[in-house]
Every structure is written in C-alpha cells, then in structure tokens.
Design a protein around this motif. Structure first.
Motif, PDB file in Angstrom:
ATOM      1  N   ALA A  24      97.135  -3.463  27.623  1.00 16.23           N
ATOM      2  CA  ALA A  24      98.434  -2.781  27.584  1.00 16.23           C
ATOM      3  C   ALA A  24      98.273  -1.293  27.874  1.00 16.23           C
ATOM      4  CB  ALA A  24      99.094  -2.999  26.224  1.00 16.23           C
ATOM      5  N   GLY A  25      97.205  -0.694  27.348  1.00 12.37           N
ATOM      6  CA  GLY A  25      96.949   0.717  27.625  1.00 12.37           C
ATOM      7  C   GLY A  25      96.619   0.972  29.083  1.00 12.37           C
ATOM      8  N   LEU A  26      95.887   0.053  29.690  1.00 13.02           N
ATOM      9  CA  LEU A  26      95.557   0.198  31.107  1.00 13.02           C
ATOM     10  C   LEU A  26      96.819   0.174  31.966  1.00 13.02           C
ATOM     11  CD1 LEU A  26      92.402  -2.101  31.216  1.00 13.02           C
ATOM     12  CD2 LEU A  26      92.425   0.352  31.735  1.00 13.02           C
ATOM     13  N   ARG A  27      97.739  -0.714  31.636  1.00 16.53           N
ATOM     14  CA  ARG A  27      98.996  -0.746  32.385  1.00 16.53           C
ATOM     15  C   ARG A  27      99.769   0.558  32.205  1.00 16.53           C
ATOM     16  NH1 ARG A  27      98.912  -6.134  30.734  1.00 16.53           N
ATOM     17  NH2 ARG A  27      98.608  -7.562  32.497  1.00 16.53           N
ATOM     18  N   GLY A  28      99.765   1.052  30.977  1.00 22.81           N
ATOM     19  CA  GLY A  28     100.444   2.312  30.738  1.00 22.81           C
ATOM     20  C   GLY A  28      99.820   3.469  31.493  1.00 22.81           C
ATOM     21  N   ALA A  29      98.521   3.346  31.819  1.00 21.17           N
ATOM     22  CA  ALA A  29      97.820   4.400  32.551  1.00 21.17           C
ATOM     23  C   ALA A  29      97.942   4.236  34.061  1.00 21.17           C
ATOM     24  CB  ALA A  29      96.352   4.418  32.144  1.00 21.17           C
ATOM     25  N   GLY A  51     100.270 -10.072  29.243  1.00 20.90           N
ATOM     26  CA  GLY A  51      98.908 -10.459  28.900  1.00 20.90           C
ATOM     27  C   GLY A  51      97.935  -9.943  29.943  1.00 20.90           C
ATOM     28  N   ILE A  52      97.328 -10.846  30.681  1.00 25.09           N
ATOM     29  CA  ILE A  52      96.451 -10.465  31.779  1.00 25.09           C
ATOM     30  C   ILE A  52      97.006 -11.051  33.072  1.00 25.09           C
ATOM     31  CG2 ILE A  52      94.367 -10.179  30.399  1.00 25.09           C
ATOM     32  CD1 ILE A  52      93.525 -13.012  31.198  1.00 25.09           C
ATOM     33  N   ARG A 145      99.231   0.993  22.707  1.00 25.39           N
ATOM     34  CA  ARG A 145     100.459   0.223  22.866  1.00 25.39           C
ATOM     35  C   ARG A 145     100.328  -1.134  22.169  1.00 25.39           C
ATOM     36  NH1 ARG A 145     103.206   1.012  28.761  1.00 25.39           N
ATOM     37  NH2 ARG A 145     103.347   3.296  28.724  1.00 25.39           N
ATOM     38  N   THR A 146     101.472  -1.661  21.747  1.00 23.19           N
ATOM     39  CA  THR A 146     101.500  -2.994  21.134  1.00 23.19           C
ATOM     40  C   THR A 146     101.725  -4.030  22.223  1.00 23.19           C
ATOM     41  OG1 THR A 146     102.378  -2.132  19.055  1.00 23.19           O
ATOM     42  CG2 THR A 146     102.661  -4.485  19.475  1.00 23.19           C
ATOM     43  N   PRO A 147     100.763  -4.902  22.470  1.00 28.04           N
ATOM     44  CA  PRO A 147     100.952  -5.903  23.528  1.00 28.04           C
ATOM     45  C   PRO A 147     101.940  -6.976  23.098  1.00 28.04           C
ATOM     46  CG  PRO A 147      98.878  -6.275  22.392  1.00 28.04           C
ATOM     47  CD  PRO A 147      99.438  -5.010  21.830  1.00 28.04           C
ATOM     48  N   GLN A 148     102.608  -7.551  24.070  1.00 32.26           N
ATOM     49  CA  GLN A 148     103.465  -8.708  23.829  1.00 32.26           C
ATOM     50  C   GLN A 148     103.367  -9.623  25.036  1.00 32.26           C
ATOM     51  OE1 GLN A 148     107.560  -7.962  22.772  1.00 32.26           O
ATOM     52  NE2 GLN A 148     108.171 -10.094  23.066  1.00 32.26           N
ATOM     53  N   ARG A 306     104.617  -6.995  17.119  1.00 34.76           N
ATOM     54  CA  ARG A 306     105.882  -6.337  16.797  1.00 34.76           C
ATOM     55  C   ARG A 306     106.507  -6.880  15.521  1.00 34.76           C
ATOM     56  NH1 ARG A 306     107.261  -3.414  21.252  1.00 34.76           N
ATOM     57  NH2 ARG A 306     106.238  -4.011  23.215  1.00 34.76           N
ATOM     58  N   ASN A 307     106.112  -8.079  15.115  1.00 35.97           N
ATOM     59  CA  ASN A 307     106.792  -8.738  13.997  1.00 35.97           C
ATOM     60  C   ASN A 307     105.795  -9.274  12.972  1.00 35.97           C
ATOM     61  OD1 ASN A 307     109.465  -8.531  15.277  1.00 35.97           O
ATOM     62  ND2 ASN A 307     108.698 -10.063  16.704  1.00 35.97           N
ATOM     63  N   VAL A 308     104.786  -8.483  12.651  1.00 33.70           N
ATOM     64  CA  VAL A 308     103.712  -8.944  11.764  1.00 33.70           C
ATOM     65  C   VAL A 308     103.823  -8.262  10.404  1.00 33.70           C
ATOM     66  CG1 VAL A 308     101.222  -9.090  11.431  1.00 33.70           C
ATOM     67  CG2 VAL A 308     102.181  -9.324  13.718  1.00 33.70           C
ATOM     68  N   ARG A 309     103.659  -9.045   9.354  1.00 35.47           N
ATOM     69  CA  ARG A 309     103.506  -8.509   8.008  1.00 35.47           C
ATOM     70  C   ARG A 309     102.154  -8.995   7.467  1.00 35.47           C
ATOM     71  NH1 ARG A 309     108.447  -7.438   5.212  1.00 35.47           N
ATOM     72  NH2 ARG A 309     109.947  -6.642   6.747  1.00 35.47           N
ATOM     73  N   VAL A 310     101.421  -8.086   6.870  1.00 37.82           N
ATOM     74  CA  VAL A 310     100.128  -8.431   6.269  1.00 37.82           C
ATOM     75  C   VAL A 310     100.291  -8.454   4.758  1.00 37.82           C
ATOM     76  CG1 VAL A 310      97.744  -7.695   5.924  1.00 37.82           C
ATOM     77  CG2 VAL A 310      98.803  -7.474   8.181  1.00 37.82           C
TER      78      VAL A 310
END
Length: 336
Positions: A24-29, A51-52, A145-148, A306-310
């Motif tokens: 995700a960071g690579l795409r943002g770059a 994804g990839i 970045r948060t991937p989805q 984006r929708n995770v609770r630990v």
C-alpha cells in the motif's frame, strides 16, 4: 513505462498479509505495479485491487535457483522476470541481498532494499512500523497506509456455497459482477453470521476452545448464526475426538481454501479469531474482526485493518480476556 516494485519473501500467511502494508505504501509512492515473489499458497487470494497486482510463485518458474550458491550464479542461471522492477524489497534476510546474493539488483533491473523481517526488541512498535522505518533509513520513504483487499464476487460465492452446505445460508446464486455487495450473491437469513476461527499456527496463541464454545452460546442465545472454522494446523494436529466434539457443538468448516476464507470473512457480520494468519487475512479484507490476544503482543503483531478490534493485554501476558469481554467487543464491532 510505469514504475513497478517487487517484494520478495518466504513467510507464512500472516507475514504475507502484513507485508501488504508495504504494498500500500509503494502505491502511495507512485509505483503503479506491485508484484510479490512468494509462496502462491499464501498469496494467490490477494491478487486483487488493494492487494498485489502480480504473483510470482517462488516455488515454481525456476526461482528455486535463487537459493543456491549465489556466488556461483551467472546471468543465464537466473529465472526470467516478466518486467524490470524499479525497486525490490528483499525480505529474505541476511546480506548483501539475502539469499539471492549480489546479482539481485542486476536481475531485477532496479534498486534493491534489504529488509530483515524479524522483530528487533529495541524497536518496540508494530512490526510494520519497524519495516517502514528501516526502508526510510535505506532511502525509500513510504507512508503507513491501511491496506484493504477488494476481493472478487467469486470468492463470496464460494463462501456462500460452503455455508449453504452447512445449512447456514440461503440458496447460493451468482452475484452482479463488480457489485461488491454480499446481498447480491445470496439471500441471507435474518440472523447475523459470526465466524469463529478457533486455531492458529501456534497452540500457545489460541484462546481456549472452551472459551470459543462459551462465546458461541452467548451469540446464539442472542440470535446469531455461528460457524466455526478449523485451519490446516488444527486438522493435522487435533485428535479426531476433539474435532468431532467441535463439529457436534457448532457447524464447522474445514479444509477451506484461502479464497473461500476471504469470502467467508467478507460475508460474516463479525469474525473472531486468534493471533493467526487467518485473522490478519480477515483484517485485510476489511471484515469486522475481533482479534483475541494472550501471550503475544498486539502492540507488535496486531492485525492491520479498517474494522479491527483487539482484545487482550497490550504487550502480551499470561491472562486471556474473558468470554464476556470478547462477547461485548463482538457486539460493539457489529454495531458500527
């Protein structure tokens, strides 16, 4: 030609999913194409938007030659790549350029960034933050970045077929292509669906099965449909009597492919799982996920989504969260 990047790794499912933050960071770059040279068995489900873009199976296509005596390799020995890669993230460990040796940059056609994927105690933060920090120091600054992963409707259809076979879903039907909507694929019953993935790659990371059964009772009393999932480790290591006892208590899916699992996570109202590759996958497809942690540290290993609770001690410990605590978290996640 648009810039392309390659990630090389040999990790298990959870390691691969966490590496999607780098993608995700690579795409943002500005990298238009992001490929992964890894095990197809852990990554094929992620060849999708978010994804990839391309999967190179490290176990086929001659890539095994990368793990020979790198000093003796000559250009003709290297397997052919589909394109030039402007940047390569080498997560195989060691150096220079890990197991692949000094010829890696010439082979890929661009700059190589060696990235040791192992956690360092002195870092203390999330493992993906460590990776991004290391890449930044090496000259490749990527945004966190948060991937989805936007999974295809076909994955959902496969999951619906598995659920229908358990009597937990309506009649399956093909969805509208590109709809991305669960309701377009199969009519749901009135009850909400909770998926409980009870296993992990390490037994010490598993919330006790008695707790999962207690959680299922609370959810079913509240009107939920509850389905348990057994992964390959549980199918290999659990005694037959234990697997039979779970199947007697709950509708249970086993031998799910990762594409089916991705579809199942996307179809569920809530997913509950341990610190496991399956839970990382659920987070990556933006499922409403509750990750139950005990001895391992969520500060270091929590799923990225984006929708995770630990639920569990922030830095790991001997105490597991209670059944009531996890049930309350499920209700909170479902209400969002």
């Amino acid at each position: 030609m648009q810039p392309a990047a390659l990630m090389i790794q040999m990790g298990a499912l959870g390691d691969f999913v966490l590496s999607l933050r780098i993608a995700a960071g690579l795409r943002g770059a500005g990298f238009a194409q992001v490929a992964s040279l890894c095990r197809a068995g852990v990554a094929s489900w992620a060849v999708a938007p978010g994804g990839i873009d391309e999967l190179l199976d490290i176990e086929t296509g001659g890539f095994h030659r990368l793990f020979g005596d790198a000093g003796r390799l000559v250009a003709i020995d290297w397997p052919r790549l589909p394109r030039r890669f402007d940047a390569t993230i080498n997560m195989l460990g060691g150096g220079p350029h890990g197991l692949c040796g000094a010829g890696l940059a010439e082979w890929t056609g661009g700059r190589v960034f060696d990235l040791d994927p192992r956690p360092r105690p002195e870092h203390g933060g999330h493992i993906t933050a460590q990776w991004l920090d290391d890449l930044s120091r090496a000259g490749l600054a990527l945004e966190a970045r948060t991937p989805q992963v936007l999974i295809p409707d076909e994955y959902r259809r496969l999951a619906c077929e598995r659920l229908a076979a358990l009597g937990q879903w309506g009649t399956t039907a093909p969805g509208r292509v590109g709809s991305g909507s669960p309701s377009a694929l199969a009519p749901k019953p009135d009850a909400r669906l909770a998926v409980l993935h009870v296993g992990s790659g390490g037994a010490h990371k598993c919330w006790p099965i008695e707790n999962f059964l207690g959680l299922s009772e609370i959810l079913r009393d509240a009107g939920w449909n509850v389905v348990a999932v057994l992964g390959p480790v549980e199918m290999e290591t659990w005694p037959p009597a234990r697997k039979a006892a779970l199947a007697a208590a709950l509708p249970t899916l086993s031998a799910c492919s990762l594409t089916e699992l991705a579809g199942l996570c996307a179809e569920a109202e809530v997913y509950v799982g341990n610190d496991s590759g399956a839970t990382h996958l659920a987070a990556a497809v933006a499922a409403r996920a509750v990750a139950v942690f005990g001895p391992t540290s969520p500060r270091r290993w929590s799923p990225i989504g984006r929708n995770v609770r630990v639920v569990g001690p922030e830095t790991g410990g001997d105490m597991w969260p209670s059944v009531v605590e996890v049930a309350n978290t499920v209700n909170a996640v479902a209400a969002v």
